[in-house]
Design a protein around this motif. Structure first.
Motif, mmCIF file in Angstrom:
data_model
loop_
_atom_site.group_PDB
_atom_site.id
_atom_site.type_symbol
_atom_site.label_atom_id
_atom_site.label_comp_id
_atom_site.label_asym_id
_atom_site.label_seq_id
_atom_site.Cartn_x
_atom_site.Cartn_y
_atom_site.Cartn_z
ATOM 1 N N ILE A 183 58.562 30.587 44.139
ATOM 2 C CA ILE A 183 57.758 30.967 42.977
ATOM 3 C C ILE A 183 56.903 32.183 43.277
ATOM 4 N N LYS A 184 56.459 32.338 44.527
ATOM 5 C CA LYS A 184 55.569 33.440 44.833
ATOM 6 C C LYS A 184 56.172 34.767 44.369
ATOM 7 N N PRO A 185 55.339 35.612 43.762
ATOM 8 C CA PRO A 185 55.888 36.861 43.224
ATOM 9 C C PRO A 185 56.714 37.649 44.225
ATOM 10 N N SER A 186 56.344 37.623 45.495
ATOM 11 C CA SER A 186 57.121 38.389 46.462
ATOM 12 C C SER A 186 58.567 37.933 46.472
ATOM 13 N N LEU A 187 58.753 36.657 46.203
ATOM 14 C CA LEU A 187 60.103 36.116 46.235
ATOM 15 C C LEU A 187 60.875 36.490 44.990
ATOM 16 N N LEU A 188 60.104 36.905 44.011
ATOM 17 C CA LEU A 188 60.729 37.454 42.813
ATOM 18 C C LEU A 188 61.662 38.577 43.263
ATOM 19 N N ARG A 189 61.177 39.338 44.212
ATOM 20 C CA ARG A 189 61.999 40.422 44.739
ATOM 21 C C ARG A 189 62.867 39.954 45.900
ATOM 22 N N CYS A 190 62.239 39.202 46.845
ATOM 23 C CA CYS A 190 63.032 38.954 48.057
ATOM 24 C C CYS A 190 64.110 37.911 47.859
ATOM 25 N N PRO B 95 59.129 45.278 55.033
ATOM 26 C CA PRO B 95 58.186 44.552 55.878
ATOM 27 C C PRO B 95 57.851 43.186 55.320
ATOM 28 N N LYS B 96 57.558 43.147 54.014
ATOM 29 C CA LYS B 96 57.153 41.881 53.406
ATOM 30 C C LYS B 96 58.293 40.873 53.413
ATOM 31 N N ILE B 97 59.453 41.366 53.060
ATOM 32 C CA ILE B 97 60.595 40.472 52.960
ATOM 33 C C ILE B 97 60.975 39.946 54.329
ATOM 34 N N TYR C 108 51.270 32.874 52.099
ATOM 35 C CA TYR C 108 50.621 34.178 52.293
ATOM 36 C C TYR C 108 51.037 34.813 53.622
ATOM 37 N N THR C 109 51.154 36.153 53.581
ATOM 38 C CA THR C 109 51.466 36.884 54.813
ATOM 39 C C THR C 109 50.271 37.730 55.251
ATOM 40 N N LYS C 110 49.301 37.898 54.364
ATOM 41 C CA LYS C 110 48.090 38.703 54.584
ATOM 42 C C LYS C 110 48.380 40.198 54.653
ATOM 43 N N THR C 111 49.637 40.575 54.437
ATOM 44 C CA THR C 111 49.972 42.002 54.556
ATOM 45 C C THR C 111 49.402 42.823 53.395
ATOM 46 N N GLY C 112 48.995 42.120 52.335
ATOM 47 C CA GLY C 112 48.448 42.839 51.185
ATOM 48 C C GLY C 112 46.932 42.896 51.163
ATOM 49 N N ASP C 113 46.303 42.386 52.204
ATOM 50 C CA ASP C 113 44.830 42.256 52.185
ATOM 51 C C ASP C 113 44.095 43.590 52.104
ATOM 52 N N PHE D 158 47.296 47.323 49.876
ATOM 53 C CA PHE D 158 48.612 47.963 49.828
ATOM 54 C C PHE D 158 49.671 46.869 49.784
ATOM 55 N N SER D 159 50.802 47.192 49.190
ATOM 56 C CA SER D 159 51.904 46.233 49.195
ATOM 57 C C SER D 159 53.227 46.985 49.296
ATOM 58 N N SER D 160 54.312 46.224 49.307
ATOM 59 C CA SER D 160 55.631 46.838 49.543
ATOM 60 C C SER D 160 56.495 46.842 48.300
ATOM 61 N N THR D 161 57.219 47.922 48.135
ATOM 62 C CA THR D 161 58.289 47.913 47.149
ATOM 63 C C THR D 161 59.473 47.212 47.798
ATOM 64 N N PRO E 24 49.729 51.783 47.393
ATOM 65 C CA PRO E 24 48.506 51.101 46.983
ATOM 66 C C PRO E 24 48.783 50.151 45.825
ATOM 67 N N LYS E 25 48.003 49.094 45.753
ATOM 68 C CA LYS E 25 48.283 48.068 44.743
ATOM 69 C C LYS E 25 48.095 48.562 43.313
ATOM 70 N N GLU E 26 47.339 49.679 43.155
ATOM 71 C CA GLU E 26 47.172 50.189 41.794
ATOM 72 C C GLU E 26 48.337 51.115 41.394
ATOM 73 N N VAL F 40 54.138 51.065 39.986
ATOM 74 C CA VAL F 40 55.183 50.055 40.195
ATOM 75 C C VAL F 40 54.576 48.653 40.182
ATOM 76 N N PHE F 41 53.455 48.478 40.876
ATOM 77 C CA PHE F 41 52.850 47.143 40.924
ATOM 78 C C PHE F 41 52.208 46.789 39.579
ATOM 79 N N GLU F 42 51.686 47.827 38.904
ATOM 80 C CA GLU F 42 51.137 47.611 37.564
ATOM 81 C C GLU F 42 52.242 47.052 36.647
#
Ligand SMILES: Nc1ncnc2c1ncn2[C@@H]1O[C@H](COP(=O)(O)OP(=O)(O)OP(=O)(O)O)[C@@H](O)[C@H]1O
Length: 232
Positions: A6-13, A27-29, A49-54, A57-60, A67-69, A72-74
């Protein structure tokens, strides 16, 4: 496992399968897949949680750190909100026994594909990324068929209607407005060539679908739709 998916990251991974994860090691995947594999082997529930977004910043999906703003993340976030709004509307529709809830199910799945496509900027995508996150225009055709079917049964619109008509209808209207926001956030990404134009087309058609489904729900429930009247 469920919460991991369910976690959004898994939406992609989890765009397709676990083999996809090992093939495409953003990296996130990579982190999620590794921690899942390790924790599964240790018989422990994987951490969400992986804490990589703390640090904001996050990954495409292609592995870029942004950056989270970033737009793409929007757009991803708004697509996620849209699916949640549709999920709520669907619950109201199920309570009323509406026959079109299977369409909402399908739409929520397509929105996962919309997210996958947005999370894969074409400029940093490899051939395999593109293949795996390709968006199908068939979803647009499905929406058009459903809209046409509703429209055949609905009385012709002669006034501006306001979001109303019972909980199912009002919730579908709310989802429609989130859809239009998602469309606005996706437009610049598509215009710059970073996402599939059919994604924009799908969101544009989806707001028409949600409008028509809202009216259809009100009609089937016998609920009155509020009509715009100019205040005296
Ligand atoms: N605030 C956000 N809004 C929309 N999309 C996001 C946001 N943060 C991250 N993303 C995207 O969603 C995916 C999953 O989000 P997630 O919260 O797992 O990322 P993260 O914050 O980088 O990692 P973590 O939460 O483990 O520290 C990310 O890989 C990124 O593509």
């Amino acid at each position: 496992m469920t919460s991991f998916i369910i976690k959004p990251s898994l939406l992609r991974c989890f765009v397709r399968t676990r083999s996809f994860i090992s093939e495409h090691q953003t990296p996130k995947i990579l982190c999620s897949a590794r921690s899942y594999a390790t924790e599964r082997d240790n018989n422990k529930a994987p951490k969400i949680y992986t804490k990589t977004g703390d640090k904001g910043f996050s990954s495409t999906f292609t592995g870029e750190r942004r950056p989270k703003e970033d737009g793409v993340f929007e757009a991803l976030g708004t697509t996620d909100e849209l699916s949640s709004a549709i999920g709520l509307a669907r619950e109201f529709c199920l309570e009323k026994g509406h026959t079109f809830t299977y369409q909402l199910d399908k739409i929520q799945c397509v929105l996962q594909d919309v997210g996958s496509n947005i999370a894969t900027p074409q400029s940093s995508a490899r051939e395999n990324h593109l293949k795996r996150t390709k968006f199908s225009a068939q979803s647009v055709t499905d929406l058009e068929a459903w809209i046409d079917h509703f429209t055949e049964e609905l009385p012709t619109l002669t006034n501006f209607i306001l979001p109303s008509g019972g909980k199912s209808s009002a919730a579908l209207h709310l989802a429609r407005t989130v859809c239009r926001r998602a469309e606005r956030s996706v437009a610049p990404i598509v215009r710059s060539g970073e996402a599939d134009p059919d994604v924009a087309k799908f969101l544009n058609r989806l707001s028409d679908y949600l409008f028509t489904a809202a009216r259809y729900a009100a009609m089937k429930e016998g609920s009155e739709e509020k009509i715009y009247r100019r205040p005296e």
